[in-house]
Design a protein around this motif. Structure first.
Motif, PDB file in Angstrom:
ATOM      1  N   TYR A 146      -6.003   0.207   0.278  1.00  7.22           N
ATOM      2  CA  TYR A 146      -5.526  -0.302  -1.520  1.00  7.22           C
ATOM      3  C   TYR A 146      -6.308  -0.056  -2.517  1.00  7.22           C
ATOM      4  CZ  TYR A 146      -1.788  -2.576   1.012  1.00  7.22           C
ATOM      5  OH  TYR A 146      -0.254  -2.825   1.849  1.00  7.22           O
ATOM      6  N   GLN A 147      -7.802  -0.259  -2.015  1.00  3.17           N
ATOM      7  CA  GLN A 147      -8.588  -0.050  -3.392  1.00  3.17           C
ATOM      8  C   GLN A 147      -9.301   1.634  -3.940  1.00  3.17           C
ATOM      9  OE1 GLN A 147     -12.870  -1.574  -1.798  1.00  3.17           O
ATOM     10  NE2 GLN A 147     -13.449  -2.004  -3.698  1.00  3.17           N
ATOM     11  N   LYS A 148      -8.665   2.597  -3.041  1.00  2.93           N
ATOM     12  CA  LYS A 148      -8.873   3.650  -3.192  1.00  2.93           C
ATOM     13  C   LYS A 148      -7.799   3.868  -4.558  1.00  2.93           C
ATOM     14  CE  LYS A 148     -11.273   5.700   0.453  1.00  2.93           C
ATOM     15  NZ  LYS A 148     -11.113   5.955   2.621  1.00  2.93           N
ATOM     16  N   THR A 149      -6.656   3.886  -3.937  1.00  2.28           N
ATOM     17  CA  THR A 149      -5.555   3.818  -4.718  1.00  2.28           C
ATOM     18  C   THR A 149      -5.702   3.006  -5.821  1.00  2.28           C
ATOM     19  OG1 THR A 149      -4.100   2.129  -3.699  1.00  2.28           O
ATOM     20  CG2 THR A 149      -3.756   4.261  -2.797  1.00  2.28           C
ATOM     21  N   LEU A 150      -6.036   2.136  -6.136  1.00  4.32           N
ATOM     22  CA  LEU A 150      -6.919   1.637  -8.016  1.00  4.32           C
ATOM     23  C   LEU A 150      -7.617   1.853  -8.059  1.00  4.32           C
ATOM     24  CD1 LEU A 150      -7.247  -2.576  -7.129  1.00  4.32           C
ATOM     25  CD2 LEU A 150      -5.449  -1.243  -8.625  1.00  4.32           C
ATOM     26  N   THR A 151      -8.609   3.335  -7.356  1.00  9.27           N
ATOM     27  CA  THR A 151      -9.253   3.578  -8.921  1.00  9.27           C
ATOM     28  C   THR A 151      -8.817   4.409  -9.608  1.00  9.27           C
ATOM     29  OG1 THR A 151     -11.077   3.679  -6.475  1.00  9.27           O
ATOM     30  CG2 THR A 151     -11.652   4.826  -8.652  1.00  9.27           C
ATOM     31  N   PRO A 152      -7.367   5.436  -8.953  1.00  5.74           N
ATOM     32  CA  PRO A 152      -7.373   6.182 -10.689  1.00  5.74           C
ATOM     33  C   PRO A 152      -6.440   5.390 -11.792  1.00  5.74           C
ATOM     34  CG  PRO A 152      -6.225   6.887  -8.530  1.00  5.74           C
ATOM     35  CD  PRO A 152      -6.951   5.683  -8.367  1.00  5.74           C
ATOM     36  N   LEU A 153      -6.177   3.991 -11.281  1.00  4.07           N
ATOM     37  CA  LEU A 153      -5.502   3.499 -12.299  1.00  4.07           C
ATOM     38  C   LEU A 153      -5.879   2.555 -12.785  1.00  4.07           C
ATOM     39  CD1 LEU A 153      -3.269   1.632 -10.231  1.00  4.07           C
ATOM     40  CD2 LEU A 153      -2.402   3.129 -11.536  1.00  4.07           C
ATOM     41  N   ILE A 154      -7.736   1.972 -12.789  1.00  4.71           N
ATOM     42  CA  ILE A 154      -8.490   1.231 -13.701  1.00  4.71           C
ATOM     43  C   ILE A 154      -9.408   2.582 -14.146  1.00  4.71           C
ATOM     44  CG2 ILE A 154      -8.346  -0.383 -11.576  1.00  4.71           C
ATOM     45  CD1 ILE A 154     -11.305   0.076 -10.802  1.00  4.71           C
ATOM     46  N   LEU A 155      -9.094   3.284 -13.984  1.00  3.65           N
ATOM     47  CA  LEU A 155     -10.196   4.849 -14.494  1.00  3.65           C
ATOM     48  C   LEU A 155      -9.186   5.046 -15.423  1.00  3.65           C
ATOM     49  CD1 LEU A 155     -11.464   6.686 -12.064  1.00  3.65           C
ATOM     50  CD2 LEU A 155     -12.992   5.077 -13.719  1.00  3.65           C
ATOM     51  N   LYS A 156      -7.846   4.876 -15.853  1.00  5.12           N
ATOM     52  CA  LYS A 156      -7.291   5.603 -16.526  1.00  5.12           C
ATOM     53  C   LYS A 156      -7.599   4.434 -18.124  1.00  5.12           C
ATOM     54  CE  LYS A 156      -3.432   6.425 -16.781  1.00  5.12           C
ATOM     55  NZ  LYS A 156      -2.205   7.100 -15.678  1.00  5.12           N
ATOM     56  N   GLU A 157      -7.441   4.997 -18.879  1.00  3.31           N
ATOM     57  CA  GLU A 157      -7.485   4.513 -20.897  1.00  3.31           C
ATOM     58  C   GLU A 157      -6.990   3.285 -21.082  1.00  3.31           C
ATOM     59  OE1 GLU A 157      -8.823   5.991 -24.880  1.00  3.31           O
ATOM     60  OE2 GLU A 157      -9.337   7.014 -23.136  1.00  3.31           O
ATOM     61  N   THR A 158      -5.238   3.889 -20.608  1.00  6.06           N
ATOM     62  CA  THR A 158      -4.144   3.132 -20.801  1.00  6.06           C
ATOM     63  C   THR A 158      -3.271   2.902 -19.535  1.00  6.06           C
ATOM     64  OG1 THR A 158      -3.137   4.110 -21.759  1.00  6.06           O
ATOM     65  CG2 THR A 158      -4.713   2.818 -23.137  1.00  6.06           C
ATOM     66  N   LEU A 159      -2.302   1.647 -19.496  1.00  7.75           N
ATOM     67  CA  LEU A 159      -1.765   1.528 -17.807  1.00  7.75           C
ATOM     68  C   LEU A 159      -0.776   1.757 -18.904  1.00  7.75           C
ATOM     69  CD1 LEU A 159      -3.107  -1.217 -16.082  1.00  7.75           C
ATOM     70  CD2 LEU A 159      -3.683   1.346 -15.442  1.00  7.75           C
ATOM     71  N   GLU A 160       0.369   2.413 -17.700  1.00 10.76           N
ATOM     72  CA  GLU A 160       1.867   2.286 -18.496  1.00 10.76           C
ATOM     73  C   GLU A 160       1.991   0.941 -17.590  1.00 10.76           C
ATOM     74  OE1 GLU A 160       3.511   3.928 -20.488  1.00 10.76           O
ATOM     75  OE2 GLU A 160       1.398   5.818 -20.952  1.00 10.76           O
TER      76      GLU A 160
END
Length: 199
Positions: A146-160
């Motif tokens: 779950y942490q690995k799948t979270l990594t790209p999301l928290i590195l994004k500038e903005t979330l959809e």
């Protein structure tokens, strides 16, 4: 399945003894030999096998008792560590729920969720050593996934909007693993505590 694996060696041992006795008896019947020496040998064989079975049962019971004592010696420490981690992460989980259900603007909501998710991720990372000491390996693997799948999301500038929902879902999943792990640890503790009183 665990019960089957536990009793399988005993079943195999008893089966082998029975087959040996049948073969031995059949040979003696065919040869028409029932001398005292053969009967004494059979009794000696059965006695040695029974001695082996009793030794196996004794060793198995001793190992179970030792495992139970080892678990009980550090269970309280493990439970306290998990309780503290859950409490320290609970605030992030509550914040995510609050922001997600609030009436604020969607963009602002996504920004707050991203910030709280990142803080949750970092807090969890700072307790990695404690997780490895107190959780089962398969539970750690699930959390790491779950942490690995979270990594790209928290590195994004903005979330959809969809990404924001994924962040919340993954944080909740990690939190659920921690809660279940603590529950399983408590159940095992009370079970072993009860068993140690009867030992």
């Amino acid at each position: 399945m665990k019960k089957i694996n536990e009793y399988l060696p005993y079943f195999v041992l008893v089966s082998v003894i029975m087959i040996d006795c049948i073969i031995f008896y059949s040979l003696m019947k065919v040869m028409d030999v029932f001398e005292k020496e053969l009967i004494a040998a059979l009794i000696g064989f059965v006695g040695s096998v029974l001695g082996g079975v009793i030794t196996l049962i004794g060793v198995n019971a001793t190992l179970k008792h030792r495992d139970r004592e080892l678990f009980l010696n550090n269970a309280t420490e493990r439970l306290v560590a998990l309780e503290q981690l859950i409490e320290s992460l609970n605030g992030y989980s509550n914040s995510l729920f609050f922001y997600n259900t609030s009436e604020m603007d969607g963009t602002l909501k996504c920004r707050h969720v991203k910030r709280e998710t990142k803080a949750f991720y970092e807090k969890l990372n700072s307790h990695k050593e404690m997780l490895y000491k107190n959780l089962e390996f398969d539970e750690i693997q699930i959390i790491n996934f779950y942490q690995k799948t979270l990594t790209p999301l928290i590195l994004k500038e903005t979330l959809e909007e969809e990404e924001k929902e994924k962040c919340i879902e993954k944080v909740q999943s990690i939190f659920k693993v921690l809660i279940e792990s603590k529950g399983n640890l408590e159940k095992k503790y009370y079970k072993y505590k009860k068993e140690s009183k009867h030992f």
